[in-house]
Write an enzyme that holds these catalytic residues in place. Sequence first.
Site, PDB file in Angstrom:
ATOM      1  N   GLU A  44     -22.121 -39.259  -6.413  1.00  0.00           N
ATOM      2  CA  GLU A  44     -21.597 -38.286  -5.452  1.00  0.00           C
ATOM      3  C   GLU A  44     -20.267 -37.706  -5.934  1.00  0.00           C
ATOM      4  O   GLU A  44     -19.363 -38.444  -6.348  1.00  0.00           O
ATOM      5  CB  GLU A  44     -21.404 -38.988  -4.105  1.00  0.00           C
ATOM      6  CG  GLU A  44     -20.781 -38.132  -3.013  1.00  0.00           C
ATOM      7  CD  GLU A  44     -20.558 -38.917  -1.730  1.00  0.00           C
ATOM      8  OE1 GLU A  44     -20.329 -38.281  -0.680  1.00  0.00           O
ATOM      9  OE2 GLU A  44     -20.611 -40.165  -1.763  1.00  0.00           O
ATOM     10  N   LYS A 112     -25.267 -32.599   1.671  1.00  0.00           N
ATOM     11  CA  LYS A 112     -25.162 -33.851   2.409  1.00  0.00           C
ATOM     12  C   LYS A 112     -25.176 -33.581   3.910  1.00  0.00           C
ATOM     13  O   LYS A 112     -24.443 -32.731   4.406  1.00  0.00           O
ATOM     14  CB  LYS A 112     -23.870 -34.570   2.009  1.00  0.00           C
ATOM     15  CG  LYS A 112     -23.676 -35.943   2.619  1.00  0.00           C
ATOM     16  CD  LYS A 112     -22.399 -36.580   2.060  1.00  0.00           C
ATOM     17  CE  LYS A 112     -22.166 -37.976   2.590  1.00  0.00           C
ATOM     18  NZ  LYS A 112     -20.931 -38.576   2.017  1.00  0.00           N
ATOM     19  N   TYR A 118     -14.671 -41.890   9.293  1.00  0.00           N
ATOM     20  CA  TYR A 118     -14.123 -43.135   9.826  1.00  0.00           C
ATOM     21  C   TYR A 118     -13.512 -43.904   8.667  1.00  0.00           C
ATOM     22  O   TYR A 118     -13.823 -43.645   7.494  1.00  0.00           O
ATOM     23  CB  TYR A 118     -15.230 -43.971  10.484  1.00  0.00           C
ATOM     24  CG  TYR A 118     -16.397 -44.268   9.563  1.00  0.00           C
ATOM     25  CD1 TYR A 118     -16.365 -45.358   8.695  1.00  0.00           C
ATOM     26  CD2 TYR A 118     -17.514 -43.439   9.533  1.00  0.00           C
ATOM     27  CE1 TYR A 118     -17.414 -45.618   7.833  1.00  0.00           C
ATOM     28  CE2 TYR A 118     -18.566 -43.693   8.676  1.00  0.00           C
ATOM     29  CZ  TYR A 118     -18.515 -44.791   7.823  1.00  0.00           C
ATOM     30  OH  TYR A 118     -19.549 -45.031   6.959  1.00  0.00           O
ATOM     31  N   CYS A 148     -25.121 -40.520  -0.385  1.00  0.00           N
ATOM     32  CA  CYS A 148     -24.362 -41.616   0.220  1.00  0.00           C
ATOM     33  C   CYS A 148     -24.758 -41.904   1.672  1.00  0.00           C
ATOM     34  O   CYS A 148     -25.786 -42.489   1.938  1.00  0.00           O
ATOM     35  CB  CYS A 148     -22.866 -41.349   0.081  1.00  0.00           C
ATOM     36  SG  CYS A 148     -21.868 -42.867   0.120  1.00  0.00           S
ATOM     37  N   SER A 174     -19.559 -45.049  -2.926  1.00  0.00           N
ATOM     38  CA  SER A 174     -19.456 -46.063  -1.874  1.00  0.00           C
ATOM     39  C   SER A 174     -18.399 -47.098  -2.247  1.00  0.00           C
ATOM     40  O   SER A 174     -18.604 -47.867  -3.191  1.00  0.00           O
ATOM     41  CB  SER A 174     -20.824 -46.733  -1.675  1.00  0.00           C
ATOM     42  OG  SER A 174     -20.765 -47.711  -0.658  1.00  0.00           O
ATOM     43  N   LYS A 180     -20.217 -55.987   0.800  1.00  0.00           N
ATOM     44  CA  LYS A 180     -20.817 -54.644   0.801  1.00  0.00           C
ATOM     45  C   LYS A 180     -22.111 -54.595  -0.006  1.00  0.00           C
ATOM     46  O   LYS A 180     -23.080 -53.940   0.394  1.00  0.00           O
ATOM     47  CB  LYS A 180     -19.803 -53.648   0.228  1.00  0.00           C
ATOM     48  CG  LYS A 180     -20.202 -52.172   0.285  1.00  0.00           C
ATOM     49  CD  LYS A 180     -20.099 -51.613   1.681  1.00  0.00           C
ATOM     50  CE  LYS A 180     -20.207 -50.106   1.740  1.00  0.00           C
ATOM     51  NZ  LYS A 180     -19.004 -49.403   1.300  1.00  0.00           N
TER      52      LYS A 180
END
Length: 223
Positions: A44, A112, A118, A148, A174, A180
């Site tokens: 990305e 996208k 956030y 993503c 990411s 994760k």
Amino acid sequence: MPHLRLALAQLNVTVGDLAGNAFRIREAILRAKAWQADLVVCPELALSGYPPEDLLLKPAFVREQLRQLDGLVSAADGVAVLVGCVYRDPQGRLYNAAVLLAGRRRVATYHKQYLPNYGVFDERRYFTPGVRPLVIEWGGRRLGVTICEDLWEPAPARAAAQAGAELVVNLSASPYHAGKRDQRQQLFARRARENRIAIAYCNLVGGQDELVFDGASLVLDGR
């Protein structure tokens, strides 16, 4: 069924280094050609670096990034390339995009759809969300393209599968946090199973300010 050989170009790019990032992408394309890949997938916003933030408010930066994208077209000869980049439409709206280069031309563009806003993400400040899936036929297979956050939400993968995609490719930036990697694997496996599709995920590596990108690119089948 024909096989599709993927090269996931898990790159370490630098925000704002447009020429340097284009050079890294071109090097990845040359390596993939030597491996006889059919499709090269870059992360990305690999061309601008992630996150470009207020650089996107500078028209000259966006123009130069698009010029560098045009410079990569010649490398897409004998191999297709998905490049994560900033795209500007004729109305001046900016999109977090994936552009497919093949046959020395731009073939298709995906915008996208889900823009995170956030934590460390502030994408709605800069980008317009996309509204439709992209499914393309390449190498005898039908491929869906996502970016993503699109894969963290159920709708984009489902729409791509309903449009006939056998494989959904995800270009990602990411950031890492504890746990994760397992979280991604479990979520993406669920997306693959519920839509009966394969998933190829290509993530950045390296660091940008307080963000660390851990790569962990992967391919999953429908099981």
